[in-house]
Design an enzyme around this catalytic site. Structure first.
Site, PDB file in Angstrom:
ATOM      1  N   ILE A  29      19.211  65.078 -16.961  1.00  0.00           N
ATOM      2  CA  ILE A  29      20.081  64.741 -18.099  1.00  0.00           C
ATOM      3  C   ILE A  29      20.036  63.247 -18.423  1.00  0.00           C
ATOM      4  O   ILE A  29      20.308  62.853 -19.562  1.00  0.00           O
ATOM      5  CB  ILE A  29      21.525  65.225 -17.814  1.00  0.00           C
ATOM      6  CG1 ILE A  29      22.288  65.452 -19.107  1.00  0.00           C
ATOM      7  CG2 ILE A  29      22.267  64.296 -16.865  1.00  0.00           C
ATOM      8  CD1 ILE A  29      23.569  66.247 -18.942  1.00  0.00           C
ATOM      9  N   GLY A  91      20.258  56.931  -2.683  1.00  0.00           N
ATOM     10  CA  GLY A  91      20.598  57.139  -4.088  1.00  0.00           C
ATOM     11  C   GLY A  91      20.964  58.567  -4.430  1.00  0.00           C
ATOM     12  O   GLY A  91      21.023  58.938  -5.603  1.00  0.00           O
ATOM     13  N   HIS A  98      16.874  68.278  -4.095  1.00  0.00           N
ATOM     14  CA  HIS A  98      16.109  68.316  -5.346  1.00  0.00           C
ATOM     15  C   HIS A  98      14.971  67.316  -5.279  1.00  0.00           C
ATOM     16  O   HIS A  98      15.091  66.246  -4.692  1.00  0.00           O
ATOM     17  CB  HIS A  98      17.000  68.025  -6.559  1.00  0.00           C
ATOM     18  CG  HIS A  98      17.875  66.818  -6.408  1.00  0.00           C
ATOM     19  ND1 HIS A  98      19.020  66.829  -5.656  1.00  0.00           N
ATOM     20  CD2 HIS A  98      17.773  65.558  -6.903  1.00  0.00           C
ATOM     21  CE1 HIS A  98      19.593  65.640  -5.697  1.00  0.00           C
ATOM     22  NE2 HIS A  98      18.855  64.849  -6.435  1.00  0.00           N
ATOM     23  N   HIS A 100      12.624  64.971  -7.598  1.00  0.00           N
ATOM     24  CA  HIS A 100      12.427  64.382  -8.916  1.00  0.00           C
ATOM     25  C   HIS A 100      10.928  64.364  -9.191  1.00  0.00           C
ATOM     26  O   HIS A 100      10.151  63.873  -8.361  1.00  0.00           O
ATOM     27  CB  HIS A 100      12.931  62.934  -8.948  1.00  0.00           C
ATOM     28  CG  HIS A 100      14.406  62.765  -8.722  1.00  0.00           C
ATOM     29  ND1 HIS A 100      15.281  62.525  -9.758  1.00  0.00           N
ATOM     30  CD2 HIS A 100      15.149  62.768  -7.595  1.00  0.00           C
ATOM     31  CE1 HIS A 100      16.515  62.386  -9.264  1.00  0.00           C
ATOM     32  NE2 HIS A 100      16.461  62.524  -7.958  1.00  0.00           N
TER      33      HIS A 100
HETATM   34  P1  5GP Z   1      20.049  62.142  -7.155  1.00  0.00           P
HETATM   35  O1  5GP Z   1      20.645  60.854  -7.615  1.00  0.00           O
HETATM   36  O2  5GP Z   1      21.058  62.975  -6.386  1.00  0.00           O
HETATM   37  O3  5GP Z   1      18.744  62.002  -6.430  1.00  0.00           O
HETATM   38  O4  5GP Z   1      19.663  62.929  -8.459  1.00  0.00           O
HETATM   39  C1  5GP Z   1      20.581  63.653  -9.197  1.00  0.00           C
HETATM   40  C2  5GP Z   1      20.048  63.740 -10.594  1.00  0.00           C
HETATM   41  O5  5GP Z   1      20.743  64.759 -11.255  1.00  0.00           O
HETATM   42  C3  5GP Z   1      20.226  62.451 -11.413  1.00  0.00           C
HETATM   43  O6  5GP Z   1      18.952  61.981 -11.827  1.00  0.00           O
HETATM   44  C4  5GP Z   1      21.092  62.909 -12.572  1.00  0.00           C
HETATM   45  O7  5GP Z   1      20.746  62.288 -13.792  1.00  0.00           O
HETATM   46  C5  5GP Z   1      20.872  64.398 -12.600  1.00  0.00           C
HETATM   47  N1  5GP Z   1      21.986  65.159 -13.120  1.00  0.00           N
HETATM   48  C6  5GP Z   1      23.296  65.020 -12.793  1.00  0.00           C
HETATM   49  N2  5GP Z   1      24.051  65.912 -13.456  1.00  0.00           N
HETATM   50  C7  5GP Z   1      23.203  66.635 -14.225  1.00  0.00           C
HETATM   51  C8  5GP Z   1      23.390  67.714 -15.151  1.00  0.00           C
HETATM   52  O8  5GP Z   1      24.494  68.196 -15.383  1.00  0.00           O
HETATM   53  N3  5GP Z   1      22.277  68.214 -15.749  1.00  0.00           N
HETATM   54  C9  5GP Z   1      21.029  67.720 -15.485  1.00  0.00           C
HETATM   55  N4  5GP Z   1      20.018  68.280 -16.127  1.00  0.00           N
HETATM   56  N5  5GP Z   1      20.817  66.709 -14.627  1.00  0.00           N
HETATM   57  C10 5GP Z   1      21.890  66.167 -14.004  1.00  0.00           C
END
Ligand code: 5GP
Length: 112
Positions: A29, A91, A98, A100
Site C-alpha cells: 500500500i 523494520g 512476508h 518484500h
Molecule cells: P514490514 O515493515 O513489516 O516489513 O512490512 C509491512 C508492509 O506492509 C509495509 O511495507 C506496509 O506498507 C505494508 N502494509 C501495511 N498495511 C497494509 C495494507 O493494509 N495493505 C497493503 N497492501 N500493504 C500494507
C-alpha cells in the site's frame, strides 16, 4: 488478526497479483519502488526468526515463488531485491511473515 490475515480472508481489499494454496501476493500500500509486492504465507508465521525446520518446505515455496513473481512482474532482467524484516531493528511492522519483492529502480546498498 493481522492486516495480512484480513487480506488473505478478503475482509479488506488488496491489489492481489498471485495466489495459490499456500501463499498470496499483493501490492504494498506504500510502495518503496515502482514494483513493490508482498508475498505472504496463508499459514500464520509471525516472523522469520521463529521458523523451525518444520517450516522449511513452506519457506522454500515462498522463495521460489518470489523469484517466479519477480520474473512475472518483469524484473528478472533489470534486477530486484527480496527483503524480510524481523523485529524492531529490522523494520518489521506487521507480525505475519512476508517477503518484500522490490524492483523497477536501482536499489541502494547498504539499506538505510
Ligand atoms: P514490514 O515493515 O513489516 O516489513 O512490512 C509491512 C508492509 O506492509 C509495509 O511495507 C506496509 O506498507 C505494508 N502494509 C501495511 N498495511 C497494509 C495494507 O493494509 N495493505 C497493503 N497492501 N500493504 C500494507
Amino acid at each position: 488478526m493481522t492486516i495480512f490475515e484480513k487480506i488473505i480472508a478478503r475482509e479488506i481489499p488488496a491489489d492481489i497479483v498471485f495466489e495459490d494454496d499456500q501463499c498470496l501476493a499483493f501490492r504494498d500500500i506504500h510502495p518503496q519502488a515502482p514494483v513493490h509486492v508482498l508475498l505472504v504465507p496463508k499459514r500464520v508465521i509471525p516472523r522469520l526468526g521463529v521458523c523451525t525446520w518444520d517450516d522449511a518446505t513452506l519457506l522454500g515455496h515462498l522463495l521460489v515463488k518470489a523469484g517466479e513473481l519477480a520474473t512475472m512482474l518483469g524484473l528478472a532482467e533489470s534486477g530486484f531485491r527480496i527483503v524480510i524484516n524481523h523485529g524492531a531493528n529490522g523494520g518489521e511492522t506487521v507480525p505475519h511473515l512476508h517477503l518484500h519483492i522490490l524492483g523497477g529502480r536501482a536499489l541502494t546498498w547498504p539499506p538505510g
